[in-house]
Design a protein around this motif. Sequence first.
Motif, PDB file in Angstrom:
ATOM      1  N   LYS A  45       8.970  20.234   9.455  1.00  0.00           N
ATOM      2  CA  LYS A  45       9.268  19.031   8.662  1.00  0.00           C
ATOM      3  C   LYS A  45       8.610  19.094   7.292  1.00  0.00           C
ATOM      4  O   LYS A  45       9.175  18.656   6.292  1.00  0.00           O
ATOM      5  CB  LYS A  45       8.795  17.787   9.413  1.00  0.00           C
ATOM      6  CG  LYS A  45       9.614  17.451  10.640  1.00  0.00           C
ATOM      7  CD  LYS A  45       9.128  16.170  11.302  1.00  0.00           C
ATOM      8  CE  LYS A  45       9.961  15.839  12.530  1.00  0.00           C
ATOM      9  NZ  LYS A  45       9.484  14.599  13.208  1.00  0.00           N
ATOM     10  N   ALA A  46       7.393  19.665   7.245  1.00  0.00           N
ATOM     11  CA  ALA A  46       6.693  19.802   5.964  1.00  0.00           C
ATOM     12  C   ALA A  46       7.453  20.745   5.027  1.00  0.00           C
ATOM     13  O   ALA A  46       7.504  20.524   3.815  1.00  0.00           O
ATOM     14  CB  ALA A  46       5.269  20.299   6.197  1.00  0.00           C
ATOM     15  N   LEU A  47       8.032  21.794   5.598  1.00  0.00           N
ATOM     16  CA  LEU A  47       8.835  22.715   4.791  1.00  0.00           C
ATOM     17  C   LEU A  47      10.057  22.012   4.203  1.00  0.00           C
ATOM     18  O   LEU A  47      10.399  22.189   3.039  1.00  0.00           O
ATOM     19  CB  LEU A  47       9.278  23.908   5.639  1.00  0.00           C
ATOM     20  CG  LEU A  47       8.217  24.967   5.922  1.00  0.00           C
ATOM     21  CD1 LEU A  47       8.633  25.836   7.099  1.00  0.00           C
ATOM     22  CD2 LEU A  47       7.994  25.822   4.673  1.00  0.00           C
ATOM     23  N   LEU A  48      10.686  21.191   5.029  1.00  0.00           N
ATOM     24  CA  LEU A  48      11.840  20.426   4.549  1.00  0.00           C
ATOM     25  C   LEU A  48      11.418  19.430   3.488  1.00  0.00           C
ATOM     26  O   LEU A  48      12.060  19.292   2.442  1.00  0.00           O
ATOM     27  CB  LEU A  48      12.504  19.709   5.727  1.00  0.00           C
ATOM     28  CG  LEU A  48      13.713  18.830   5.396  1.00  0.00           C
ATOM     29  CD1 LEU A  48      14.868  19.669   4.838  1.00  0.00           C
ATOM     30  CD2 LEU A  48      14.162  18.062   6.640  1.00  0.00           C
ATOM     31  N   ARG A  49      10.293  18.743   3.728  1.00  0.00           N
ATOM     32  CA  ARG A  49       9.810  17.725   2.799  1.00  0.00           C
ATOM     33  C   ARG A  49       9.443  18.330   1.449  1.00  0.00           C
ATOM     34  O   ARG A  49       9.647  17.714   0.395  1.00  0.00           O
ATOM     35  CB  ARG A  49       8.596  17.029   3.406  1.00  0.00           C
ATOM     36  CG  ARG A  49       8.101  15.814   2.658  1.00  0.00           C
ATOM     37  CD  ARG A  49       6.899  15.180   3.339  1.00  0.00           C
ATOM     38  NE  ARG A  49       5.672  15.930   3.102  1.00  0.00           N
ATOM     39  CZ  ARG A  49       4.999  16.591   4.012  1.00  0.00           C
ATOM     40  NH1 ARG A  49       5.432  16.631   5.258  1.00  0.00           N
ATOM     41  NH2 ARG A  49       3.884  17.242   3.701  1.00  0.00           N
ATOM     42  N   SER A  50       8.911  19.548   1.455  1.00  0.00           N
ATOM     43  CA  SER A  50       8.474  20.178   0.210  1.00  0.00           C
ATOM     44  C   SER A  50       9.576  20.983  -0.474  1.00  0.00           C
ATOM     45  O   SER A  50       9.351  21.573  -1.529  1.00  0.00           O
ATOM     46  CB  SER A  50       7.275  21.097   0.484  1.00  0.00           C
ATOM     47  OG  SER A  50       7.645  22.141   1.372  1.00  0.00           O
ATOM     48  N   GLY A  51      10.759  21.034   0.152  1.00  0.00           N
ATOM     49  CA  GLY A  51      11.879  21.741  -0.459  1.00  0.00           C
ATOM     50  C   GLY A  51      11.891  23.244  -0.244  1.00  0.00           C
ATOM     51  O   GLY A  51      12.666  23.950  -0.894  1.00  0.00           O
ATOM     52  N   ARG A  52      11.067  23.747   0.684  1.00  0.00           N
ATOM     53  CA  ARG A  52      11.038  25.192   0.942  1.00  0.00           C
ATOM     54  C   ARG A  52      12.209  25.627   1.813  1.00  0.00           C
ATOM     55  O   ARG A  52      12.562  26.821   1.835  1.00  0.00           O
ATOM     56  CB  ARG A  52       9.724  25.607   1.614  1.00  0.00           C
ATOM     57  CG  ARG A  52       8.471  25.157   0.892  1.00  0.00           C
ATOM     58  CD  ARG A  52       8.483  25.570  -0.574  1.00  0.00           C
ATOM     59  NE  ARG A  52       8.132  26.977  -0.761  1.00  0.00           N
ATOM     60  CZ  ARG A  52       8.184  27.607  -1.933  1.00  0.00           C
ATOM     61  NH1 ARG A  52       8.620  26.963  -3.007  1.00  0.00           N
ATOM     62  NH2 ARG A  52       7.825  28.863  -2.031  1.00  0.00           N
TER      63      ARG A  52
END
Length: 329
Positions: free
Chosen positions: A217-224
């Motif tokens: 989810k953090a990857l999605l949130r940060s645009g990675r």
Amino acid sequence: MQMPTGFFSDTPLPNLSVDDVNFRAGRRASAVHRHAAVAAGMFGVMIDRWISRHFTRPSWYEGNAAAIEELETTDPVLTAQALRLMWGLGEGPLPNMVQLCESKGIRVYGLPPVAEVVDAFSGWSDGTPYIFLSRRKTPERSRFDIAHELGHLILHTTSVDSNAEAHHRQEEDADRFAAELLAPASSVAGLLPRQPSVDRVLTFRSQFRVSAMMTAKALLRSGRIDDAGYRRLCSALARRGFRSGEPGGMAQHERSRIFTHIFGTEAAEKRTSADRLAEELSLPVTDVHALTFGTQVHAVDTPTSPVSAHPMPAPTQPLKGSRLRLVKG
């Protein structure tokens, strides 16, 4: 549950109503679980008052409260970033979350088995913040629960909203706060490439001591990664068992420095015992063990931060009784 006889004639319990409490797992929690959680909160405050009469611990600094009042009106992500800056935490992995909260004067207590379905909740008593935490989840998800409740304490200090839509929004805010606090978007972008492999995700997961699914989810949130990449990553993690657990994750839940100092892990280290505390408060000893994370009875192999070998001096005045106001679950 059988209560000691003295419980019904000793010091009055904190005044707390189940109607004031928002449980994080409310849809799964029965009325028994809800009332058990409220009772556990009352018992936890009683234990905390006893500890405060006999030991000196970090107190919630009023300057924190003043600064946090300024943070309340900001976005949850910005609030988490500001709190990291205010507490000098940088952008790297956070330390032991139980001990971090304790060092700031936030009291962290466990929940007895009958109340564990609620997962966690938080509140204030006499100007002191409390977090009550179940340990039926993985250690990584328990860290998230603490960060989530910390978000409620900071973002929603004056509101317990029973409206379903408002409650859902507050839960989302606390989740966004917790995610940014534990794994800042800047750290995700700096340490992980776009479309990272599962192994890279798991390396980050272990470094920041968060769940693999939260890392996705953090990857999605940060645009990675994009939405499609997020779905592929979640599917790959689910195939490895990360939907229901945390294979290869933290070996144990994080320990309290305060309870370790008070109860010790060896006979020579004990400054008191759960039996003595239970007897003086007329509480079931099993609840005392649960509320203090079973520190006295469960030996732990891995090292933790050192604890002072000297007993903490007793304060001159005991805490006065007060109402416990539960904020969020």
